[in-house]
Design a protein around this motif. Structure first.
Motif, PDB file in Angstrom:
ATOM      1  N   PRO A 297       0.823  -1.209   0.000  1.00 40.53           N
ATOM      2  CA  PRO A 297       0.000   0.000   0.000  1.00 40.53           C
ATOM      3  C   PRO A 297       0.862   1.266   0.000  1.00 40.53           C
ATOM      4  N   LEU A 298       1.053   1.829  -1.182  1.00 39.28           N
ATOM      5  CA  LEU A 298       1.740   3.118  -1.293  1.00 39.28           C
ATOM      6  C   LEU A 298       0.744   4.221  -0.987  1.00 39.28           C
ATOM      7  N   LEU A 299       1.193   5.273  -0.335  1.00 39.14           N
ATOM      8  CA  LEU A 299       0.305   6.341   0.109  1.00 39.14           C
ATOM      9  C   LEU A 299       0.484   7.548  -0.808  1.00 39.14           C
ATOM     10  N   ARG A 314      -1.219  -0.398 -18.800  1.00 43.68           N
ATOM     11  CA  ARG A 314      -1.910  -1.680 -18.720  1.00 43.68           C
ATOM     12  C   ARG A 314      -1.640  -2.401 -17.405  1.00 43.68           C
ATOM     13  N   ILE A 315      -1.579  -1.626 -16.328  1.00 38.65           N
ATOM     14  CA  ILE A 315      -1.485  -2.179 -14.978  1.00 38.65           C
ATOM     15  C   ILE A 315      -2.784  -1.821 -14.260  1.00 38.65           C
ATOM     16  N   ALA A 316      -3.657  -2.805 -14.091  1.00 38.66           N
ATOM     17  CA  ALA A 316      -4.933  -2.557 -13.424  1.00 38.66           C
ATOM     18  C   ALA A 316      -4.730  -2.581 -11.917  1.00 38.66           C
ATOM     19  N   THR A 317      -5.355  -1.636 -11.237  1.00 40.08           N
ATOM     20  CA  THR A 317      -5.252  -1.543  -9.780  1.00 40.08           C
ATOM     21  C   THR A 317      -6.473  -2.202  -9.160  1.00 40.08           C
ATOM     22  N   GLY A 318      -6.280  -3.356  -8.576  1.00 37.82           N
ATOM     23  CA  GLY A 318      -7.359  -4.039  -7.874  1.00 37.82           C
ATOM     24  C   GLY A 318      -7.186  -3.928  -6.376  1.00 37.82           C
ATOM     25  N   TYR A 319      -8.114  -4.553  -5.644  1.00 35.90           N
ATOM     26  CA  TYR A 319      -8.057  -4.644  -4.192  1.00 35.90           C
ATOM     27  C   TYR A 319      -8.087  -3.274  -3.521  1.00 35.90           C
ATOM     28  N   LEU A 320      -8.916  -2.386  -4.085  1.00 34.95           N
ATOM     29  CA  LEU A 320      -9.217  -1.110  -3.450  1.00 34.95           C
ATOM     30  C   LEU A 320     -10.462  -1.296  -2.587  1.00 34.95           C
ATOM     31  N   TYR A 321     -10.461  -0.710  -1.393  1.00 38.31           N
ATOM     32  CA  TYR A 321     -11.569  -0.888  -0.444  1.00 38.31           C
ATOM     33  C   TYR A 321     -12.000   0.476   0.086  1.00 38.31           C
ATOM     34  N   ASP A 322     -12.584   1.255  -0.781  1.00 38.04           N
ATOM     35  CA  ASP A 322     -12.937   2.642  -0.473  1.00 38.04           C
ATOM     36  C   ASP A 322     -14.377   2.883  -0.942  1.00 38.04           C
ATOM     37  N   PRO A 323     -15.291   3.353  -0.107  1.00 39.96           N
ATOM     38  CA  PRO A 323     -15.095   3.820   1.261  1.00 39.96           C
ATOM     39  C   PRO A 323     -15.059   2.668   2.263  1.00 39.96           C
ATOM     40  N   PRO A 324     -14.714   2.966   3.528  1.00 44.40           N
ATOM     41  CA  PRO A 324     -14.765   1.929   4.558  1.00 44.40           C
ATOM     42  C   PRO A 324     -16.173   1.350   4.691  1.00 44.40           C
ATOM     43  N   PRO A 342      -8.867   7.443  10.716  1.00 44.42           N
ATOM     44  CA  PRO A 342      -7.701   6.771  10.115  1.00 44.42           C
ATOM     45  C   PRO A 342      -8.074   5.805   8.999  1.00 44.42           C
ATOM     46  N   ALA A 343      -9.170   5.050   9.156  1.00 43.27           N
ATOM     47  CA  ALA A 343      -9.589   4.117   8.109  1.00 43.27           C
ATOM     48  C   ALA A 343      -9.984   4.856   6.843  1.00 43.27           C
ATOM     49  N   ALA A 344     -10.731   5.960   6.998  1.00 42.19           N
ATOM     50  CA  ALA A 344     -11.144   6.744   5.835  1.00 42.19           C
ATOM     51  C   ALA A 344      -9.934   7.328   5.117  1.00 42.19           C
ATOM     52  N   TRP A 345      -8.952   7.795   5.888  1.00 38.79           N
ATOM     53  CA  TRP A 345      -7.739   8.364   5.287  1.00 38.79           C
ATOM     54  C   TRP A 345      -6.982   7.290   4.515  1.00 38.79           C
ATOM     55  N   PHE A 346      -6.792   6.141   5.142  1.00 40.39           N
ATOM     56  CA  PHE A 346      -6.046   5.072   4.484  1.00 40.39           C
ATOM     57  C   PHE A 346      -6.771   4.597   3.230  1.00 40.39           C
ATOM     58  N   ALA A 347      -8.088   4.401   3.305  1.00 39.23           N
ATOM     59  CA  ALA A 347      -8.855   3.926   2.155  1.00 39.23           C
ATOM     60  C   ALA A 347      -8.775   4.905   0.992  1.00 39.23           C
ATOM     61  N   ARG A 348      -8.674   6.194   1.288  1.00 36.18           N
ATOM     62  CA  ARG A 348      -8.635   7.209   0.237  1.00 36.18           C
ATOM     63  C   ARG A 348      -7.262   7.312  -0.424  1.00 36.18           C
ATOM     64  N   HIS A 349      -6.202   7.022   0.320  1.00 34.63           N
ATOM     65  CA  HIS A 349      -4.848   7.267  -0.188  1.00 34.63           C
ATOM     66  C   HIS A 349      -4.059   6.011  -0.560  1.00 34.63           C
ATOM     67  N   LEU A 368       4.386  10.334 -13.580  1.00 37.86           N
ATOM     68  CA  LEU A 368       3.243  11.146 -13.164  1.00 37.86           C
ATOM     69  C   LEU A 368       3.661  12.287 -12.238  1.00 37.86           C
ATOM     70  N   GLY A 369       4.748  12.101 -11.517  1.00 36.78           N
ATOM     71  CA  GLY A 369       5.108  13.050 -10.466  1.00 36.78           C
ATOM     72  C   GLY A 369       4.209  12.889  -9.261  1.00 36.78           C
ATOM     73  N   ALA A 370       3.824  11.649  -8.972  1.00 41.93           N
ATOM     74  CA  ALA A 370       2.897  11.368  -7.872  1.00 41.93           C
ATOM     75  C   ALA A 370       3.476  11.875  -6.559  1.00 41.93           C
ATOM     76  N   ARG A 371       2.630  12.564  -5.807  1.00 45.82           N
ATOM     77  CA  ARG A 371       3.071  13.159  -4.544  1.00 45.82           C
ATOM     78  C   ARG A 371       2.719  12.243  -3.384  1.00 45.82           C
ATOM     79  N   PRO A 372       3.697  11.906  -2.549  1.00 44.47           N
ATOM     80  CA  PRO A 372       3.409  11.057  -1.395  1.00 44.47           C
ATOM     81  C   PRO A 372       2.712  11.854  -0.293  1.00 44.47           C
ATOM     82  N   VAL A 373       1.994  11.154   0.558  1.00 42.82           N
ATOM     83  CA  VAL A 373       1.417  11.766   1.757  1.00 42.82           C
ATOM     84  C   VAL A 373       1.799  10.930   2.960  1.00 42.82           C
ATOM     85  N   LEU A 374       1.906  11.570   4.092  1.00 37.79           N
ATOM     86  CA  LEU A 374       2.246  10.874   5.333  1.00 37.79           C
ATOM     87  C   LEU A 374       0.974  10.578   6.110  1.00 37.79           C
TER      88      LEU A 374
END
Length: 381
Positions: A297-299, A314-324, A342-349, A368-374
């Motif tokens: 899980p990258l944030l 062509r990389i599909a992102t599975g196993y997303l669980y949002d919203p809680p 915390p669960a809502a934050w993690f599920a979103r990021h 992409l220049g994806a920005r990390p979050v803590l």
């Protein structure tokens, strides 16, 4: 699996059927089960089908694990069981949860679908609970099958009888669909799927959701609850993404599963290597060692943009669980977490990255220049 875990193991057509058998055996009707809100919605429906009330636990925003310290003392009282998730392979704090369950005199059930090969406190995930369920659809990639591991080997005969009473007969059409499915797989639960794969999934009846969460259908769900526990009334929810979740396995399934399971150790080594590479990036949360994670899980600040960038490669992102689950289902069908933020934050990021494609994932996020979050509570957040 017996050799790996040092426990008696019973083959199941699916992890979800194993979980249902475990819940019906270890939990009294009407009981309350503490579980993670960042979890597959199918698991919540399995809990409901077993005649139990889901109770959503507070989570650690760093990795989505259950946070026992954030459960108020009043929240422990009246529980009938604790169900771990080991989300993406990150272990839940099983020793603490085991101690709590022992003090309360209730079972600990481990969902280890994402966690074959995982360890916590020097022990394998799946060896702390009264029962543990494993999936062969995840790490092994068999798209069928699982195991129910039990602390008491004397229960094997009884649990096997419970399983057998729930099995559906095998059929040639089911075996043909199973043979075709590997060619159609492109991350059913992702936000964006490859078009050709989606068409094929529909053709074999394997796609039953168009978003991260399946349609709740609250009116029908109330009717199912009123009719009482059992898989028949809840089948339209429990079967999603795996219609043949309780099929008697045919030779094709068993042979393919055995072949794939025989390659588990090299596969776990590859997962560990990819995990180590992804955890070294700026998008990874601070961690405590490397597990052979099923997904890392990258944030990411803008997770949707990252999903789209991966899809372009062509990389599909599975196993997303949002919203809680407590947001998804509401208080009619579940007890909300006492600390939901915390669960809502993690599920979103959280961006669940496949460690077997670590190089491609890193390249896409760099481009992409994806920005990390803590996580909340860390520097500057």
């Amino acid at each position: 699996m017996r050799r790996r875990l040092g426990r008696e193991c019973l083959y199941m057509p699916s992890c979800r059927l194993g979980l249902y058998v475990a819940l019906r055996h270890w939990c009294p009707p009407g009981g309350r089960v503490l579980m993670s809100p960042v979890n597959d919605d199918v698991i919540m429906f399995v809990v409901l089908a077993a005649g139990l009330r889901p109770v959503q636990a507070p989570l650690n925003a760093r990795d989505g694990s259950i946070d026992p310290a954030a459960v108020p003392e009043s929240g422990w009282r009246g529980l009938s069981a604790v169900l771990t998730t080991n989300l993406y392979g990150n272990p839940d704090p099983a020793p603490e949860l085991r101690a709590r369950c022992d003090a309360l005199g209730i079972p600990l059930i481990e969902d280890a679908a994402h966690a074959i090969g995982g360890e916590v406190a020097g022990r394998a995930v799946g060896t702390f609970g009264d029962a543990a369920v494993f999936s062969l659809s995840k790490h092994v990639g068999a798209k069928t099958g699982g195991f129910l591991a039990m602390a008491d080997p004397a229960l094997r005969t009884e649990l096997a009888a419970a399983r057998d009473a729930l099995l559906e007969p095998s059929a040639l059409t089911a075996e043909l669909a199973y043979a075709l499915r590997p060619y159609a797989e492109a991350g059913v639960r992702g936000l964006r799927l490859v078009r050709a794969a989606r068409r094929l999934l529909r053709a074999v009846g394997a796609e039953e959701r168009r978003d991260i969460r399946m349609e709740l259908r609250p009116g029908e769900l109330k009717e199912a609850l009123a009719a009482g526990p059992g898989l028949r009334g809840f089948d339209s929810w429990v079967r999603v993404d795996m219609r043949r979740y309780r099929i008697t396995p045919g030779r094709l399934r068993l042979r393919r599963t055995e072949r794939l399971l025989s390659g588990l150790d090299p596969l776990l080594a590859a997962h560990r290597a990819g995990t180590e590479r992804l955890l070294a990036t700026r998008w990874a949360a601070p961690g405590d060692g490397v597990q052979p994670l099923f997904r890392v899980p990258l944030l990411i600040a803008d997770r949707d943009a990252a999903v789209a960038a991966l899809a372009r490669r062509r990389i599909a992102t599975g196993y997303l669980y949002d919203p809680p689950l407590d947001v998804y289902a509401g208080d009619v069908f579940t007890d909300a977490s006492p600390h939901p933020a915390p669960a809502a934050w993690f599920a979103r990021h959280a961006l669940p990255a496949d460690p077997l494609r670590a190089g491609q994932v890193i390249a896409a996020l760099d481009e992409l220049g994806a920005r990390p979050v803590l996580p909340p509570g860390h520097d500057g957040d």
